[in-house]
Design a protein around this motif. Structure first.
Motif, PDB file in Angstrom:
ATOM      1  N   PRO A 119      24.957  35.797  -7.964  1.00 44.50           N
ATOM      2  CA  PRO A 119      25.439  34.586  -8.644  1.00 44.50           C
ATOM      3  C   PRO A 119      24.316  33.572  -8.921  1.00 44.50           C
ATOM      4  O   PRO A 119      24.384  32.822  -9.902  1.00 44.50           O
ATOM      5  CB  PRO A 119      26.475  34.027  -7.669  1.00 44.50           C
TER       6      PRO A 119
ATOM      7  N   TYR B 130      24.791  30.461 -11.019  1.00 46.21           N
ATOM      8  CA  TYR B 130      25.820  29.845 -10.185  1.00 46.21           C
ATOM      9  C   TYR B 130      25.316  29.721  -8.749  1.00 46.21           C
ATOM     10  O   TYR B 130      25.869  30.301  -7.820  1.00 46.21           O
ATOM     11  CB  TYR B 130      27.112  30.661 -10.223  1.00 46.21           C
TER      12      TYR B 130
ATOM     13  N   ASP C  36      25.586  27.374  -6.759  1.00 49.82           N
ATOM     14  CA  ASP C  36      26.533  26.724  -5.855  1.00 49.82           C
ATOM     15  C   ASP C  36      27.409  27.728  -5.111  1.00 49.82           C
ATOM     16  O   ASP C  36      28.034  27.378  -4.094  1.00 49.82           O
ATOM     17  CB  ASP C  36      27.441  25.757  -6.631  1.00 49.82           C
ATOM     18  N   LEU C  37      27.480  28.939  -5.641  1.00 45.59           N
ATOM     19  CA  LEU C  37      28.315  29.972  -5.009  1.00 45.59           C
ATOM     20  C   LEU C  37      27.565  30.743  -3.940  1.00 45.59           C
ATOM     21  O   LEU C  37      28.067  31.749  -3.429  1.00 45.59           O
ATOM     22  CB  LEU C  37      28.853  30.944  -6.062  1.00 45.59           C
TER      23      LEU C  37
END
Length: 582
Positions: free
Chosen positions: A103, A108, A110-111
């Motif tokens: 991710p 992403y 933040d994941l």
């Protein structure tokens, strides 16, 4: 057997490519440390707020798991080597890094907490399955050994992610653990339903056999086996002042592999008698594999009983050949018995079904009290299916044998001499050569000498028979080259014929030496032939190999989609758990 059966046989043999040796543990540990340092370098470069994330959450848990796993497995009476423990930890590290950074790579970041928790759950699931396969099929016994790497990863990750992260990690361990239970249940069901055996337990025992020489696989074969009674014809040659000779033709199969089942049948028979024993290959397929080495005692006992009190005759006849289609049969009468050795060389040949041998023996009884019908098993180019009664080639065997029976009737009217020779070969089982080496029985009758050359091995390459026949010219007038079909030279794959690893031109001189020794050993002889019934021999059973192969191949087909479905379910549940707990 149809094309589907052939495919099953070949695919079962092809499973050997999945067997490998774990690399030395320092190499695996070096990979673990290097990967951790690479993640550390990437995190510093990206400006992450998680310093030493790679070393802390990937490398350290993997190193500790390598040390802990071995002791946890050993404490349950099992064993895992340092090499396997380190390799499993390294593989877990690779999977964890891929899942964790995926991710981040696609934008992403933040994941990252979720992806790492999923990675640890996945590592736990993978370790659980691998432990079940290589150590103990009971998941409850490998739960703790499978846990350290992922559990420590979650614990160390709670330092940057906070103590609440421990709950998420625990939930995802439960999710992936449940997924493993579901996967194992689906995989176990076909074999359990069809044969009442555990697939993972079978894998355990197979690995034990490959690594430690364990014979616990025989317990599985006993569960699927059935009792049969089969005839065994033995020619006994008695000579004044010289070692006696036995030429026996069992109608059970010397498989399935290594020292499991009947793999050492030829050696067991050879060592059980004071006489020099040549054990040729009768008519039998893998359905007639002995389920354990102990079943060989029934074969040996039947041989002893059949030879007790037999009458010896001093007459024989010269050998001759008959043909039908692709089949050639070398025939030679001895007293009230007929010896026949069949071959399809240069056509590839595999096992002859038991029914073919029984039919030939029944037809021979119209002229002879006994018939020893041998499958020379002397031409292999690939793993092929057995030949069955009623097939076109099967009918060729019957026709060629029928001609031989008719022509040999009344032909045993001459005195004869017999000699035997044996040469042990300086080659290993892995090179296709069994422990007995090469033997030769030479019979001189009516001015003709006939050599029966027997290699202890599982079939032979196409070029070996002509090489031996050419090499023994001048020593004998007629010759046939056979193999015992001993599966002591096989592990998984059925393809390890004599001459594959050691060239025919290297092996031929050993055959010549055995024939020369037999010629030098010639002496006036009498022969007695006995057919004993081997009662209640426990073998694999009719069509069990085909059924087992079909079941395994069906499992191999549905395992990939099943694995994907279980993974998708686990990933979805992980996301749900993250949203709820977050």
């Amino acid at each position: 057997m149809n094309d589907t059966d052939t495919g099953s046989d070949v695919r079962m043999a092809g499973l050997s490519r999945y067997i490998f040796t774990a690399p030395a543990w320092p190499r695996s540990l070096a990979i673990i440390i290097l990967l951790g340092l690479l993640i550390d370098a990437a995190s510093f470069r990206a400006g992450w707020v998680y310093p030493f994330f790679g070393t802390l959450t990937f490398t350290l848990p993997a190193l500790l798991a390598t040390l802990i796993t071995r002791s946890l497995i050993r404490s349950r009476g099992k064993m895992i080597t340092w090499n396997r423990s380190a390799l499993l930890a390294a593989a877990g590290t690779v999977f964890a890094i891929i899942i964790t950074v995926l991710p981040v790579v696609v934008g992403y970041a933040d994941l990252l907490p979720l992806s790492f928790a999923i990675a640890m759950g996945f590592v736990f699931g993978i370790r659980l399955l691998v432990m079940a396969a290589i150590a103990d099929y009971r998941l409850s016994r490998v739960f703790l050994p499978a846990l350290p790497q992922s559990a420590l990863g979650i614990i160390f990750a709670s330092i940057p992610f906070g103590p609440g992260y421990l709950l998420l990690g625990a939930v995802l361990h439960i999710v992936f653990g449940f997924g493993c239970l579901l996967f194992v249940w689906f995989v176990e069901r076909p074999l359990n339903k069809a044969f009442h055996i555990s697939a993972f337990n079978f894998i355990n025992t197979f690995i034990e056999h490959m690594t430690d020489g364990s014979k616990s696989m025989e317990d599985f074969f006993r569960e699927i086996g059935e009792e049969v009674s089969v005839p065994q014809t033995t020619l006994a040659f008695r000579r004044e002042g010289k070692k006696d000779i036995l030429f026996t033709v069992p109608n059970v199969h010397p498989g399935p592999m290594g020292e499991i089942g009947g793999g050492m049948l030829t050696m067991a028979i050879h060592d059980a008698f004071e006489e020099e024993v040549l054990t040729a290959h009768g008519c039998s397929t893998h359905d007639f594999n002995l389920v354990s080495a102990s079943e060989a005692e029934k074969i040996i006992s039947a041989m002893r009983e059949s030879l007790d009190g037999v009458s010896y005759l001093s007459c024989a006849g010269p050998s001759f050949r008959t043909h039908s289609g692709s089949v050639d049969v070398l025939c030679q009468p001895f007293g009230d018995a007929l010896l026949m050795v069949s071959t399809r060389w240069p056509q590839k040949t595999e096992d002859l079904d038991f029914a073919i041998g029984m039919t030939v023996m029944a037809e021979a009884h119209s002229h002879f009290a006994h018939c020893a019908f041998v499958d020379a098993h002397n031409c292999m180019s690939e793993v092929v299916s057995p030949l069955h009664l009623g097939s076109a080639i099967g009918n060729e065997y019957l026709a060629a044998a029928g001609k031989g029976i008719t022509e040999a009737a009344g032909g045993a009217v001459h005195p004869f001499r017999a000699g035997v020779g044996r040469v042990t070969l300086p080659f290993k089982r892995e090179e296709g050569i069994g422990d007995i080496g090469v033997q030769a029985l030479v019979v001189e009758c009516a001015g003709q000498t006939t050599a029966y050359v027997l290699f202890d091995g599982n079939n032979m390459v196409k070029g070996l028979r002509p090489a031996v026949l050419e090499a023994v010219k001048g020593l004998v007038d007629e010759c046939e080259v056979m193999t015992s079909d001993s599966h002591s030279v096989n592990t998984i794959s059925g393809k390890n014929p004599v001459g594959l690893h050691v060239p025919p031109e290297t092996l031929a001189p050993y055959a010549v030496a055995a024939v020369q020794a037999a010629v030098d050993d010639l002496a006036p002889a009498t022969a007695a032939v006995a057919t004993g019934w081997c009662q209640d021999v426990l073998v694999f059973g009719s069509n069990r190999i085909s059924e087992l192969a079909s079941t395994v191949n069906a499992m191999l087909i549905f395992i990939p989609p099943l694995s994907l479905a279980v993974l998708m379910m686990a990933f979805l549940l992980s996301v749900v758990a993250y949203l709820v707990l977050g």
